[in-house]
Design a protein around this motif. Structure first.
Motif, PDB file in Angstrom:
ATOM      1  N   GLU A   1      26.956  42.567 -22.237  1.00 33.13           N
ATOM      2  CA  GLU A   1      25.858  43.147 -23.025  1.00 33.13           C
ATOM      3  C   GLU A   1      24.523  42.524 -22.645  1.00 33.13           C
ATOM      4  O   GLU A   1      23.540  43.237 -22.400  1.00 33.13           O
ATOM      5  CB  GLU A   1      26.125  42.967 -24.520  1.00 33.13           C
ATOM      6  CG  GLU A   1      25.067  43.627 -25.398  1.00 33.13           C
ATOM      7  CD  GLU A   1      25.395  43.514 -26.889  1.00 33.13           C
ATOM      8  OE1 GLU A   1      24.526  43.924 -27.698  1.00 33.13           O
ATOM      9  OE2 GLU A   1      26.479  43.029 -27.232  1.00 33.13           O
TER      10      GLU A   1
ATOM     11  N   ASP B   1      23.674  43.425 -18.934  1.00 30.95           N
ATOM     12  CA  ASP B   1      23.256  44.822 -18.813  1.00 30.95           C
ATOM     13  C   ASP B   1      21.837  45.020 -19.327  1.00 30.95           C
ATOM     14  O   ASP B   1      21.058  45.795 -18.750  1.00 30.95           O
ATOM     15  CB  ASP B   1      24.210  45.737 -19.577  1.00 30.95           C
ATOM     16  CG  ASP B   1      25.505  46.020 -18.828  1.00 30.95           C
ATOM     17  OD1 ASP B   1      25.523  45.833 -17.594  1.00 30.95           O
ATOM     18  OD2 ASP B   1      26.486  46.423 -19.471  1.00 30.95           O
ATOM     19  N   HIS B   2      21.509  44.354 -20.425  1.00 31.41           N
ATOM     20  CA  HIS B   2      20.157  44.479 -20.992  1.00 31.41           C
ATOM     21  C   HIS B   2      19.112  44.038 -19.983  1.00 31.41           C
ATOM     22  O   HIS B   2      18.129  44.762 -19.731  1.00 31.41           O
ATOM     23  CB  HIS B   2      20.041  43.627 -22.258  1.00 31.41           C
ATOM     24  CG  HIS B   2      18.636  43.465 -22.739  1.00 31.41           C
ATOM     25  ND1 HIS B   2      17.954  44.469 -23.401  1.00 31.41           N
ATOM     26  CD2 HIS B   2      17.767  42.412 -22.619  1.00 31.41           C
ATOM     27  CE1 HIS B   2      16.730  44.048 -23.678  1.00 31.41           C
ATOM     28  NE2 HIS B   2      16.586  42.808 -23.230  1.00 31.41           N
ATOM     29  N   TRP B   3      19.316  42.872 -19.393  1.00 32.82           N
ATOM     30  CA  TRP B   3      18.322  42.370 -18.447  1.00 32.82           C
ATOM     31  C   TRP B   3      18.376  43.109 -17.121  1.00 32.82           C
ATOM     32  O   TRP B   3      17.369  43.201 -16.413  1.00 32.82           O
ATOM     33  CB  TRP B   3      18.484  40.856 -18.253  1.00 32.82           C
ATOM     34  CG  TRP B   3      18.057  40.091 -19.471  1.00 32.82           C
ATOM     35  CD1 TRP B   3      18.822  39.278 -20.246  1.00 32.82           C
ATOM     36  CD2 TRP B   3      16.752  40.088 -20.053  1.00 32.82           C
ATOM     37  NE1 TRP B   3      18.091  38.766 -21.277  1.00 32.82           N
ATOM     38  CE2 TRP B   3      16.810  39.238 -21.187  1.00 32.82           C
ATOM     39  CE3 TRP B   3      15.546  40.702 -19.747  1.00 32.82           C
ATOM     40  CZ2 TRP B   3      15.705  39.006 -21.992  1.00 32.82           C
ATOM     41  CZ3 TRP B   3      14.434  40.474 -20.554  1.00 32.82           C
ATOM     42  CH2 TRP B   3      14.517  39.637 -21.659  1.00 32.82           C
TER      43      TRP B   3
ATOM     44  N   ARG C   1      18.823  46.390 -16.799  1.00 24.58           N
ATOM     45  CA  ARG C   1      17.977  47.568 -17.017  1.00 24.58           C
ATOM     46  C   ARG C   1      16.501  47.185 -17.014  1.00 24.58           C
ATOM     47  O   ARG C   1      15.667  47.881 -16.423  1.00 24.58           O
ATOM     48  CB  ARG C   1      18.349  48.251 -18.342  1.00 24.58           C
ATOM     49  CG  ARG C   1      19.721  48.912 -18.331  1.00 24.58           C
ATOM     50  CD  ARG C   1      19.933  49.741 -19.588  1.00 24.58           C
ATOM     51  NE  ARG C   1      19.973  48.913 -20.791  1.00 24.58           N
ATOM     52  CZ  ARG C   1      21.091  48.394 -21.288  1.00 24.58           C
ATOM     53  NH1 ARG C   1      22.257  48.617 -20.697  1.00 24.58           N
ATOM     54  NH2 ARG C   1      21.044  47.661 -22.383  1.00 24.58           N
ATOM     55  N   TRP C   2      16.174  46.075 -17.658  1.00 18.26           N
ATOM     56  CA  TRP C   2      14.765  45.655 -17.715  1.00 18.26           C
ATOM     57  C   TRP C   2      14.248  45.255 -16.340  1.00 18.26           C
ATOM     58  O   TRP C   2      13.140  45.626 -15.951  1.00 18.26           O
ATOM     59  CB  TRP C   2      14.620  44.480 -18.690  1.00 18.26           C
ATOM     60  CG  TRP C   2      13.202  44.011 -18.814  1.00 18.26           C
ATOM     61  CD1 TRP C   2      12.212  44.573 -19.562  1.00 18.26           C
ATOM     62  CD2 TRP C   2      12.620  42.891 -18.128  1.00 18.26           C
ATOM     63  NE1 TRP C   2      11.032  43.867 -19.384  1.00 18.26           N
ATOM     64  CE2 TRP C   2      11.260  42.833 -18.516  1.00 18.26           C
ATOM     65  CE3 TRP C   2      13.106  41.939 -17.243  1.00 18.26           C
ATOM     66  CZ2 TRP C   2      10.388  41.857 -18.039  1.00 18.26           C
ATOM     67  CZ3 TRP C   2      12.241  40.973 -16.767  1.00 18.26           C
ATOM     68  CH2 TRP C   2      10.902  40.939 -17.157  1.00 18.26           C
TER      69      TRP C   2
END
Length: 297
Positions: free
Chosen positions: A273, A276-278, A280-281
Motif C-alpha cells: 500500500e 504503491d502510493h509513492w 503513483r506519486w
C-alpha cells in the motif's frame, strides 16, 4: 519495414491450395525448460497478428514456467490441430526434434528461425522453413522488428543495500529487500538493478560517480534502501522512493528529512500500500516536478 517473413509464411500455409484448419503456434517459449525472451514473445505476437488478419484459427502453447495455467505443449492435443508452426530462435536440438514426433500428424512449418545445421533432425522434420538466416537462406528482418507493442512502461533503477552491519539488531535489510523486490516483480516496469558501489574490474558496476549519475538520470524513477541512492537520484532530478531498512529510522530517514523529500517509507510501514502510493506519486507530474527542484543539472 516490410515483414518478409510473415508474407512468406502465409504463402507457405496456403501453398498448392492447402488451407489450415487450426494452427498451434510454438517456439522456445513453449518448452517447459526453454526460455521466453522479449524477441521470442514479440515474434509470437507478430505471427499471431498475421494469422488473425488472415482469418486462420490458432492457439499458442506457452511454457508453464512462464505463463502458468495457459495452454502448454503438454495440454495441447495434437489431434485438435492440423498445423504446427514454430517461430523464432534456432531450429536445433532434441526439444525441437521431439515436436515432430508428438505432432507427427500435423503439417509442420517454421518461420523467422535460424538454421544452424540443415541436416539436424530438428530441421529436416519440418515440411517447410521460412528462415531469417542460415547456410542456404537469405537474411531477412527478424519478426520482432515489426511486431505490435503497447506503450512502454517506466524504467525503475533498484538500488538496494545488503550490508550495514553497524546497525546490529535494528537491521531489517533482508526483510525490506524481499518486500521491495516481491512488490516490484508485480509492477509493469522495466527493472534495472543498480549499485552505488564502484569498481574498475567488474563490467557490471559503474567505474566512476559520473557513470552512476548517467545511469539514474536515464531512469523514470529509483527505488532504494541506500542514502546515496536517494541523494544521487535527486541530484539528477529523478524521482525516488526511499526505504529506510533500519528499525526506528537511520541515515536514509535523516537525509530525506534534510532535503525535504516526502517519498520515504520506514521499515515498520513497508508494504504494498505504501509503496504503491509513492509509486503513483513519483511517476506523476507533481512527483517529477518535486524531483526536478533538487536537480543540479
Amino acid at each position: 519495414m516490410h515483414d518478409e517473413i510473415t508474407a512468406a509464411l502465409l504463402g507457405a500455409l496456403r501453398r498448392s491450395g492447402w488451407s489450415p484448419g487450426r494452427v498451434l503456434l510454438t517456439g522456445w517459449f513453449s518448452f517447459r525448460d526453454g526460455e521466453a525472451t522479449a524477441g521470442d514473445v514479440l515474434a509470437e505476437r507478430q505471427v499471431s497478428a498475421a494469422l488473425t488478419r488472415a482469418g486462420i484459427r490458432h492457439d499458442t502453447a506457452w511454457s508453464p514456467g512462464f505463463r502458468p495455467g495457459a495452454l502448454s505443449l503438454e495440454t495441447a492435443r495434437p489431434e485438435v490441430y492440423d498445423t504446427l508452426l514454430f517461430v523464432c530462435g534456432p531450429v536445433h536440438g532434441p526439444q525441437v526434434a521431439a515436436l515432430h514426433a508428438r505432432f507427427g500428424s500435423c503439417r509442420r512449418l517454421a518461420a523467422g528461425v535460424s538454421v544452424v545445421d540443415p541436416a539436424d533432425p530438428a530441421v529436416t522434420g519440418f515440411h517447410e522453413i521460412v528462415a531469417r538466416d542460415g547456410a542456404a537462406a537469405p537474411a531477412r528482418h527478424d519478426l520482432a522488428a515489426t511486431a505490435p507493442a503497447g506503450p512502454l512502461p517506466p524504467v525503475a533503477a533498484v538500488v538496494l543495500s545488503h550490508g550495514q552491519g553497524e546497525y546490529g539488531a535494528r537491521r531489517r535489510h533482508e526483510e525490506a529487500n524481499a518486500k521491495i523486490t516481491g512488490w516490484l516483480a508485480g509492477k509493469d516496469c522495466a527493472r534495472m538493478p543498480a549499485d552505488t558501489r564502484l569498481a574498475c574490474d567488474d563490467w557490471r558496476l559503474c567505474g566512476t560517480a559520473e557513470q552512476f549519475l548517467a545511469l539514474v538520470s536515464r531512469c523514470d524513477l529509483v527505488v532504494t534502501t541506500r542514502l546515496h541512492g536517494l541523494v544521487l537520484a535527486l541530484r539528477t532530478g529523478t524521482p525516488v522512493i526511499a526505504v529506510d531498512p533500519v528499525a526506528g529510522g537511520a541515515k536514509v530517514t535523516a537525509q530525506a528529512r534534510a532535503v525535504g523529500w516526502p517519498a520515504l517509507v520506514n521499515a515498520a510501514d513497508l508494504g504494498e500500500e505504501a509503496l504503491d502510493h509513492w509509486w503513483r506519486w513519483a511517476l506523476s507530474e507533481p512527483g517529477r516536478t518535486a524531483a526536478a527542484r533538487h536537480s543540479m543539472g
